[in-house]
Design a protein around this motif. Structure first.
Motif, PDB file in Angstrom:
ATOM      1  N   LYS A 100      -2.264   4.069  -2.521  1.00 47.81           N
ATOM      2  CA  LYS A 100      -2.206   2.605  -2.573  1.00 47.81           C
ATOM      3  C   LYS A 100      -1.924   2.046  -1.172  1.00 47.81           C
ATOM      4  CE  LYS A 100      -2.190  -0.670  -5.794  1.00 47.81           C
ATOM      5  NZ  LYS A 100      -3.368  -0.976  -6.570  1.00 47.81           N
ATOM      6  N   VAL A 101      -1.010   2.695  -0.441  1.00 46.26           N
ATOM      7  CA  VAL A 101      -0.709   2.270   0.928  1.00 46.26           C
ATOM      8  C   VAL A 101      -1.937   2.461   1.809  1.00 46.26           C
ATOM      9  CG1 VAL A 101       0.649   2.826   2.984  1.00 46.26           C
ATOM     10  CG2 VAL A 101       1.781   2.616   0.782  1.00 46.26           C
ATOM     11  N   LEU A 102      -2.618   3.585   1.662  1.00 51.53           N
ATOM     12  CA  LEU A 102      -3.829   3.828   2.444  1.00 51.53           C
ATOM     13  C   LEU A 102      -4.880   2.754   2.208  1.00 51.53           C
ATOM     14  CD1 LEU A 102      -4.434   7.669   2.299  1.00 51.53           C
ATOM     15  CD2 LEU A 102      -4.140   6.280   4.333  1.00 51.53           C
ATOM     16  N   MET A 123       4.114   8.618   6.036  1.00 52.84           N
ATOM     17  CA  MET A 123       3.014   7.772   6.487  1.00 52.84           C
ATOM     18  C   MET A 123       3.562   6.500   7.147  1.00 52.84           C
ATOM     19  SD  MET A 123      -0.162   6.068   4.355  1.00 52.84           S
ATOM     20  CE  MET A 123      -0.200   7.434   3.236  1.00 52.84           C
ATOM     21  N   LEU A 124       4.583   5.904   6.531  1.00 50.94           N
ATOM     22  CA  LEU A 124       5.213   4.719   7.128  1.00 50.94           C
ATOM     23  C   LEU A 124       5.791   5.052   8.499  1.00 50.94           C
ATOM     24  CD1 LEU A 124       7.219   2.819   4.370  1.00 50.94           C
ATOM     25  CD2 LEU A 124       5.225   2.047   5.632  1.00 50.94           C
ATOM     26  N   VAL A 136       2.370  -1.787   8.874  1.00 49.63           N
ATOM     27  CA  VAL A 136       3.625  -1.394   8.225  1.00 49.63           C
ATOM     28  C   VAL A 136       4.129  -2.512   7.335  1.00 49.63           C
ATOM     29  CG1 VAL A 136       6.053  -0.828   8.624  1.00 49.63           C
ATOM     30  CG2 VAL A 136       4.300   0.284   9.977  1.00 49.63           C
ATOM     31  N   ALA A 137       4.022  -3.749   7.804  1.00 48.86           N
ATOM     32  CA  ALA A 137       4.496  -4.899   7.025  1.00 48.86           C
ATOM     33  C   ALA A 137       3.783  -4.974   5.674  1.00 48.86           C
ATOM     34  CB  ALA A 137       4.291  -6.188   7.804  1.00 48.86           C
ATOM     35  N   VAL A 138       2.467  -4.792   5.694  1.00 54.54           N
ATOM     36  CA  VAL A 138       1.688  -4.833   4.448  1.00 54.54           C
ATOM     37  C   VAL A 138       2.037  -3.631   3.569  1.00 54.54           C
ATOM     38  CG1 VAL A 138      -0.646  -4.792   3.477  1.00 54.54           C
ATOM     39  CG2 VAL A 138      -0.170  -6.141   5.527  1.00 54.54           C
TER      40      VAL A 138
END
Length: 182
Positions: A100-102, A123-124, A136-138
């Protein structure tokens, strides 16, 4: 070919291992083609839940594409939550969150972080080290939304601690004392 094999399975007994292998290949083929609807229908056609679980888990362990991994992780946690050990559930949930982050990253750069898809905190940290603060914010906002009320091996506090650690490092200025010259 897959349809023919499926018809064959209905007419003649097929060993369980072969059946799992066949369905796994078919599922991965559909997912790689981007046909999530047919992939879901395939999983729904499988009558034995143990076979369906084995197919989904083995397909996920093949480390398919981002979209396929996301689909499989979501499917497993939604349909087989009770059948998974806590450790395996946390692993699959972390992969779901990582994928989801990707998906929040620009498409061109996703390949650079795909190997970290099962480790969202790492990853962060990598994004922070690469000075991708906007990304990073998103990502943090996405993780905060997804982690609400869930336990998967890490929590919102772990994200906040990571951000605090890097904010502290960013503000750490080594100060060299200047000598006064006469």
């Amino acid at each position: 070919d897959y349809e023919l094999c499926e018809e064959w399975h209905h007419l003649y007994p097929v060993p369980r291992e072969n059946l799992i292998s066949f369905h796994q290949e078919h599922l991965l083929h559909l997912l790689e083609m981007g046909d999530m609807e047919k992939a879901l229908k395939l999983l729904q056609r499988i009558e034995d839940p143990d076979i369906c679980l084995a197919i989904s888990e083995q397909a996920l362990d093949q480390r398919p594409s981002l979209a396929a991994s996301h689909f499989l992780a979501d499917y497993l946690t939604t349909h087989f939550y009770r059948n998974l050990t806590v450790a395996r559930h946390n692993e699959i949930q972390a992969l779901y969150l990582g994928s989801k982050v990707l998906l929040t990253l620009p498409e061109l750069y996703r390949v650079n972080y795909f190997h970290l898809s099962s480790r969202p905190l790492l990853m962060l940290e990598q994004l922070l080290m690469n000075m991708k603060v906007d990304w990073v914010a998103v990502a943090v906002q996405t993780l905060h939304q997804l982690l609400a009320g869930q336990e998967i091996g890490f929590a919102v506090e772990d994200i906040d601690n990571l951000l605090s650690k890097y904010a502290e490092k960013a503000l750490d200025f080594p100060l060299a004392l200047k000598e006064k010259r006469s």
